[in-house]
Design a protein around this motif. Structure first.
Motif, mmCIF file in Angstrom:
data_model
loop_
_atom_site.group_PDB
_atom_site.id
_atom_site.type_symbol
_atom_site.label_atom_id
_atom_site.label_comp_id
_atom_site.label_asym_id
_atom_site.label_seq_id
_atom_site.Cartn_x
_atom_site.Cartn_y
_atom_site.Cartn_z
ATOM 1 N N LEU A 250 -5.732 0.539 -6.196
ATOM 2 C CA LEU A 250 -5.968 -0.279 -5.015
ATOM 3 C C LEU A 250 -7.459 -0.355 -4.700
ATOM 4 O O LEU A 250 -8.144 0.671 -4.628
ATOM 5 N N TYR B 75 -5.413 3.073 5.507
ATOM 6 C CA TYR B 75 -6.173 1.824 5.556
ATOM 7 C C TYR B 75 -6.317 1.329 6.991
ATOM 8 O O TYR B 75 -7.413 0.937 7.419
ATOM 9 N N ARG C 236 -1.018 2.961 3.624
ATOM 10 C CA ARG C 236 -1.038 1.948 4.679
ATOM 11 C C ARG C 236 -1.661 2.525 5.952
ATOM 12 O O ARG C 236 -2.518 1.891 6.577
ATOM 13 N N LEU D 159 0.821 -1.205 0.000
ATOM 14 C CA LEU D 159 0.000 0.000 0.000
ATOM 15 C C LEU D 159 0.858 1.259 0.000
ATOM 16 O O LEU D 159 0.393 2.338 -0.371
#
Length: 447
Positions: A386, A413, A410, A378
């Motif tokens: 993504l 998320y 990252r 990520l």
């Protein structure tokens, strides 16, 4: 001669396993057809990532009717959502060929038969890449209603009508596509214009040849260290060749030559990825196979400087890289390549995997779709490539919103997993105290 280029632009899935509805848009345009697209799928276990891989696998079987006897999945696999009778898939492509530029759409509905799934509805449509043009039907089937272009079966000549009826019955019985059935090929070539026929060839031949799927079954074989499926992505050959890791393998001379070419291809990149590592072929003997063909007994060796050992002594991660490397080389060099890999990160060092995908995304030409749990990726891939699974069966795939150029994907998320804030819930919360309680209860089962 101009190269044909076919790329996936959209994927829509309905009623496949635990996906009631889900769609993925791929950032590809006619202006950037020779630029790679790397699409990663992330999410909780059992949330629908592998369903996308399964959809590609079903598509592969459907469009392979001219050259393969592969049936659709067995009805016993129960891959249709438990509450539904049919699963539906739509794949949108963009196509550039010697005639022009086109949008092409293939829609299919599948139902469980006595042995296999079979198509109840199929439709292949297209439109030119010209503003204002509408989609036009090439071939369509809805139950027993069959048509080519706008001409229904009842308006065709007797011999053409009989050919359509027979092919449809065979497709249902055999668990294969009607549109891409080998028995329909000659009739379509006769009734369609050169432009229209070329579009069907672009899917059934060009895209099909370059669609390469590496699923969990392939990965599981590597994990057992018993059979290693080598991906084959050479100039004129595609597919898999199994290699027995436990004992010296025996292959026909033709397969041995193909695998030898894959090793030459692989070694050109392998030593750059894993410094000092090369694969050597130890040819042991020639022998006659049961079918009378000449066979070769051989073993692959792992060479690092003066140290030579059987290939099976390498780690699962290195075996995984070697297994898929030919396909990744294809994505890097071939704009038509469409490679789909389930659990790409399995056993592979995360930093190395990040470097590989960055190189392919920045300098490659083909398409790579993959599922992964490794969050390192990520940090290196573009947000537009993504997709994340949600807990909502009706809307399985989303892209994260509110992403700025300075954001670390990252971190975004993980924050979305912990705090939410997206249009859909992306993680079904687990309670640590309940997990602890479950462990305690499980430890008392034998008391």
């Amino acid at each position: 001669m101009m190269q044909q280029i076919v790329k996936v632009q959209n994927i829509k899935i309905q009623h496949l396993k635990n996906v009631m509805h889900g769609s993925i848009q791929v950032p590809v345009t006619f202006d950037e057809l020779e630029k790679s697209t790397v699409v990663g799928l992330y999410g909780q276990n059992g949330s629908g990532k592998t369903s996308v891989v399964d959809a590609f696998g079903i598509l592969k079987r459907l469009i392979s009717g001219w050259v393969s006897e592969d049936k659709l999945p067995s009805a016993e696999r129960r891959i249709i959502h438990i509450e539904q009778e049919t699963l539906q898939m739509t794949f949108d492509f963009i196509v550039k060929n010697a005639v022009g530029e086109y949008f092409l759409q293939y829609e299919v509905h599948l139902k469980a038969g006595t042995k296999y799934l079979y198509p109840t509805i199929e439709k292949l449509s297209y439109r030119e890449n010209i503003r204002g043009r509408r989609m036009k039907v090439l071939v369509a089937k809805e139950g027993g209603n069959l048509q080519i272009r706008t001409v229904p079966m009842k308006s065709m000549k007797d011999d053409e009508r009989i050919q359509l009826l027979v092919t449809n019955q065979l497709a249902v019985k055999e668990g294969v596509s009607f549109i891409f059935h080998k028995e329909l090929k000659a009739l379509l070539q006769q009734l369609l214009s050169e432009e229209e026929w070329k579009l069907i060839e672009n899917v059934a031949t060009d895209f099909n040849r370059d669609l390469h799927i590496i699923n969990n079954e392939n990965i599981a074989l590597i994990m057992t260290k018993y059979i290693m499926p080598f991906s084959v992505y050479l100039d004129k050959k595609r597919g898999f060749i199994p290699y027995n890791l436990e004992t010296p393998a025996v292959l026909s001379s033709s397969l041995f030559e193909t695998l030898s070419a894959v090793i030459v291809q692989t070694n050109k990149v392998l030593s750059m990825i894993i410094p000092g590592l090369e694969i050597e072929i130890h040819k042991i003997a020639e022998q006659m196979l049961d079918d009378g063909e000449r066979g070769i007994r051989f073993e692959f060796l792992s060479k690092r400087g003066d140290r030579v050992l059987p290939l099976r002594t390498e780690s699962e991660g290195i075996l995984k890289i070697i297994s898929v490397l030919s396909a990744l080389i294809g994505v890097y060099n071939n704009p038509n390549a469409c490679v789909v890999i389930d659990e790409l990160d399995s056993g592979v060092f995360e930093y190395l995997l990040g470097e590989l995908l960055t190189i392919i995304e920045e300098s490659g030409k083909g398409q790579l779709f993959f599922t992964s749990h490794n969050l390192r990726l990520l940090e290196v891939l573009s947000n537009k490539n993504l997709w994340f699974t949600t807990t909502n069966e009706e809307n399985r795939y989303i892209q994260l919103k509110g992403i700025k150029a300075v954001n670390n994907m990252r971190d975004v998320y993980i924050r979305a997993v912990q705090l939410g804030g997206q249009d859909e819930e992306i993680y079904k919360e687990t309670k640590t105290f309940r997990i602890k309680k479950g462990f305690r209860k499980a430890g008392k089962v034998d008391d």
